[in-house]
Design an enzyme around this catalytic site. Structure first.
Site, PDB file in Angstrom:
ATOM      1  N   HIS A 324       7.486   6.971   1.947  1.00 40.51           N
ATOM      2  CA  HIS A 324       8.282   6.963   1.198  1.00 40.51           C
ATOM      3  C   HIS A 324       8.677   8.073   0.413  1.00 40.51           C
ATOM      4  O   HIS A 324       7.626   8.804   0.038  1.00 40.51           O
ATOM      5  CB  HIS A 324       8.248   5.580   0.224  1.00 40.51           C
ATOM      6  CG  HIS A 324       7.010   5.527  -0.703  1.00 40.51           C
ATOM      7  ND1 HIS A 324       7.028   6.152  -1.705  1.00 40.51           N
ATOM      8  CD2 HIS A 324       5.887   4.994  -0.720  1.00 40.51           C
ATOM      9  CE1 HIS A 324       5.969   6.208  -2.562  1.00 40.51           C
ATOM     10  NE2 HIS A 324       5.275   5.408  -1.747  1.00 40.51           N
ATOM     11  N   CYS A 342      -0.054   4.621  -0.074  1.00 35.22           N
ATOM     12  CA  CYS A 342       1.148   5.079   0.494  1.00 35.22           C
ATOM     13  C   CYS A 342       1.155   6.522   1.168  1.00 35.22           C
ATOM     14  O   CYS A 342       0.415   7.495   0.516  1.00 35.22           O
ATOM     15  CB  CYS A 342       2.225   4.822  -0.171  1.00 35.22           C
ATOM     16  SG  CYS A 342       2.771   3.043  -0.194  1.00 35.22           S
TER      17      CYS A 342
END
Length: 419
Positions: A324, A342
């Site tokens: 992301h 992440c």
């Protein structure tokens, strides 16, 4: 009053053949009339084994009396489909080979020859007992969108009831059909008592069209449990898009059909929050998603706490691992790992990655200090299981080709009379 006897208590159907006296000929010339065929009452030339309500797991037979032969048998179900069958070499008997539905009515059209120039037709009916329980299957992936997936996408089956017995599991696998063009070699893996995954030995070839169907109609899975209604789906495999995230080099490399398209500076999980190693499959994409540290066990108000909206998020695990946009860590991207697991990148790069990947694409993490991606339960870690181990978890214990065999092609179930 409806027949309330259970299927299991019915047992097999075995009816003796009545020996019947041949009918007199209908033509003026008598039984041996040389002028040609004449009509006879075919109902007196044949015997249908189905009386009362029939166990759908049992076959139904049509038998001709001595001296006669069958010339045409067609069994039609409530949906208008013809049930496949097989004629004995001597044309004295015919038996269903196709499956019968539970709690359904069938019509049997029979044509017979009495062996003395007499021919006739008759129609008889029978019905099947209701199953105590029906096993249905929810098939995946959900093709309600474009129906195009990446080369890593496994096929999934979620059963309506748990199936534990090895023989019952074999019945389930045999009721599942995977077809593809081009054909691949693949196998089923029982994740647990209700869930199965299918994957090829290697990634799906680019451009493959895939069909998955469950058709356990009439199949006895276990005591009181029969296959339910047919379900199916179709999908297509797109380009081979593979992203490799090197946690030590702090970069992501995306390849399409073997060609490097872009290398992107990234940051991955810092110590204590290391990103999982291994092959993952894109599960979904969200234009914007709210991320909160409490969902991964970080206490609110602690030094590691966070609660923010994240853009251009591509999900790779159910527990919340994404690729992301992370504009707050641009200074670390390409140099150090500072995330909570992440893979973060600039907003422009995250949008580009979002636009150039789809569900089913491959995302592989290497050189991280994290654990290996779980095979099941947290997304699709199926490709981290060796092929030899994968096949061992099939109830049939062997792979198969996704080419539809000729014997699996729809059959008419009809016998054509000789002319």
């Amino acid at each position: 009053m409806a027949d309330r006897r259970g299927i299991a208590g019915l047992g097999g159907i075995s009816l003796a053949l009545a020996v019947l006296t041949p009918l007199a000929a209908c033509s003026a010339g008598g039984d041996d009339d040389p002028t040609g065929p004449h009509k006879v009452d075919a109902a007196r030339l044949v015997h249908l084994s189905a009386e009362g309500k029939v166990d759908p797991a049992q076959s139904v037979t049509v038998t001709a009396v001595a001296g006669s032969r069958l010339t045409d048998v067609t069994v039609v179900g409530p949906d208008g489909r013809v049930v496949a069958g097989r004629l004995a070499d001597d044309q004295r008997s015919w038996q269903t080979t196709g499956r019968l539905k539970a709690s359904a009515s069938y019509s049997v059209r029979i044509a017979a020859d009495d062996g003395r120039g007499g021919r006739g037709e008759t129609t008889q009916d029978f019905s099947t007992l209701a199953a105590q329980r029906l096993l249905t299957a929810k098939l995946g992936p959900d093709s309600s969108g474009s129906g195009v997936y990446g080369v890593g996408q496994p096929l999934t089956v979620q059963l309506s009831e748990a199936v534990k017995d090895p023989q019952a599991r074999q019945e389930v696998e045999q009721a599942l059909t995977v077809s593809s063009q081009p054909a691949v070699t693949g196998a089923w893996y029982w994740v647990d008592d209700k869930n199965l995954h299918f994957r090829p030995e290697e990634y799906w070839p680019v451009g493959t069209t895939v069909g998955l169907a469950f058709d356990g109609t009439g199949t006895r899975i276990a005591d009181g449990l029969y296959g339910g209604d047919r379900s199916s789906l179709k999908l297509r495999i797109g380009a081979r898009v593979e992203s490799v995230i090197d946690a030590a080099a702090h970069e992501l490399t995306l390849k399409r059909d073997g060609e490097v398209i872009r290398t992107i500076p990234v940051t991955t999980g810092k110590p204590g929050f290391d990103t999982r190693n291994g092959v993952k499959v894109v599960l979904g994409q969200e234009r914007s998603v709210r991320m909160n540290g409490e969902t991964i066990g970080i206490s609110a108000g602690s030094s590691e706490a966070y609660d923010l909206n994240v853009e251009w998020a591509t999900r790779v695990t159910w527990s919340g691992e994404y690729v992301h946009a992370a504009p707050w860590s641009v200074g670390s991207q390409g140099y150090e790992n500072v995330s909570h697991g992440c893979t973060g990148m600039s907003t422009d790069n995250a949008k580009w990655f979002y636009d150039n990947t789809r569900v089913g694409d491959l995302v592989t993490v290497v050189n991280s200090h994290g654990a290996t991606m779980e095979p099941f339960g947290n997304g699709f870690g199926d490709w981290n299981v060796s092929w030899a181990d994968w096949v061992k978890h099939s109830s049939l214990g062997k792979p198969f080709s996704t080419t539809v065999a000729a014997s699996q092609a729809p059959a008419t179930g009809m016998i054509r009379p000789e002319v």
